[in-house]
Scaffold this motif. Sequence first.
Motif, mmCIF file in Angstrom:
data_model
loop_
_atom_site.group_PDB
_atom_site.id
_atom_site.type_symbol
_atom_site.label_atom_id
_atom_site.label_comp_id
_atom_site.label_asym_id
_atom_site.label_seq_id
_atom_site.Cartn_x
_atom_site.Cartn_y
_atom_site.Cartn_z
ATOM 1 N N ARG A 13 -51.681 -16.905 46.789
ATOM 2 C CA ARG A 13 -50.876 -16.411 47.895
ATOM 3 C C ARG A 13 -50.263 -17.584 48.650
ATOM 4 N N ALA A 14 -49.104 -17.383 49.205
ATOM 5 C CA ALA A 14 -48.467 -18.423 50.024
ATOM 6 C C ALA A 14 -49.421 -18.836 51.147
ATOM 7 N N GLY A 38 -41.527 -16.343 48.590
ATOM 8 C CA GLY A 38 -41.994 -15.112 49.204
ATOM 9 C C GLY A 38 -43.454 -15.215 49.601
ATOM 10 N N ARG A 39 -44.240 -14.242 49.158
ATOM 11 C CA ARG A 39 -45.664 -14.182 49.505
ATOM 12 C C ARG A 39 -46.555 -14.906 48.505
ATOM 13 N N LEU A 40 -45.949 -15.591 47.551
ATOM 14 C CA LEU A 40 -46.703 -16.266 46.493
ATOM 15 C C LEU A 40 -46.369 -17.745 46.454
ATOM 16 N N SER A 94 -40.842 -14.479 42.098
ATOM 17 C CA SER A 94 -40.121 -13.412 42.787
ATOM 18 C C SER A 94 -40.092 -12.134 41.954
ATOM 19 N N GLU A 97 -43.632 -10.438 41.917
ATOM 20 C CA GLU A 97 -44.411 -10.603 43.145
ATOM 21 C C GLU A 97 -45.429 -9.483 43.344
ATOM 22 N N GLU A 98 -45.015 -8.240 43.246
ATOM 23 C CA GLU A 98 -45.943 -7.132 43.506
ATOM 24 C C GLU A 98 -47.076 -7.108 42.491
ATOM 25 N N LEU A 101 -49.499 -9.971 43.293
ATOM 26 C CA LEU A 101 -50.289 -9.692 44.489
ATOM 27 C C LEU A 101 -51.399 -8.686 44.193
#
Length: 248
Positions: A13-14, A38-40, A94, A97-98, A101
């Motif tokens: 994770r970021a 993003g979140r990663l 990107s 991403e989902e 996660l």
Amino acid sequence: MTEDGIYVYGIVRAGHPLPPDLGGVGEPPGVVEHIAEGRLAAVVSQAPPQLRARRRDLMAHQELLLALAEDGPVLPMRFGMVASDHTVVRRQLSDAEERHLASLDDLAGRVEINVKAMPADDSLAALVQGDATIRGLREAVRRRPSYEANMRLGEAVATALSRRAAEAGHDIVRELTPRARAVAAGPEVSGCQVNMSFLVDRSDSADFTAEAERLARHHRDRVALRVAGPLPCYSFLEPRALAGRTGG
């Protein structure tokens, strides 16, 4: 960081912290950093030229992944995963991403423990005692020695030792499976009758390993058990969490 490509260790994770005292693969050790999207984030270093699976680099790869996992879940890459440049890494973070996660959620607080079962080194005496066919073949060799008789005996012994090790290994796997979150069969390994990985809560890993070793002692007349872990959770990911080329 593009001449030899970007060596990718794993996905986090970021904001996931980097181990402060560990370098990456290569000589001198590569400087480890994030590529965030993003979140990663991907944990990377400069890919060394002429990358090969040297012991030092294999250990650096695994030690970094284990250190990262101390601070949260990691999607580990197999040794040798190299991307061409930053853009490729960011695009694939990107695009998936989902999915990544969700995988990170599944692996949070968990580790992999691998169990391999092989014929016990000192199991011949127990085999002879318990197998009438083997006893008969040994007696035939004693009465009338010949190349053919020795071959039949050797083949029968090897087959029986492998069968007994496989039976014991599967018994051990059945005993261990309820203690694991997930189980994954590994690839065939020469001389190994069972190769199985278990996804285990990190807090339970010591008890899991102790139970595997207890079962190994219980079945020691049939099987030699090798227990490895905690390991990065390689066996519980998609085959390629990040596309790229593999080195050496």
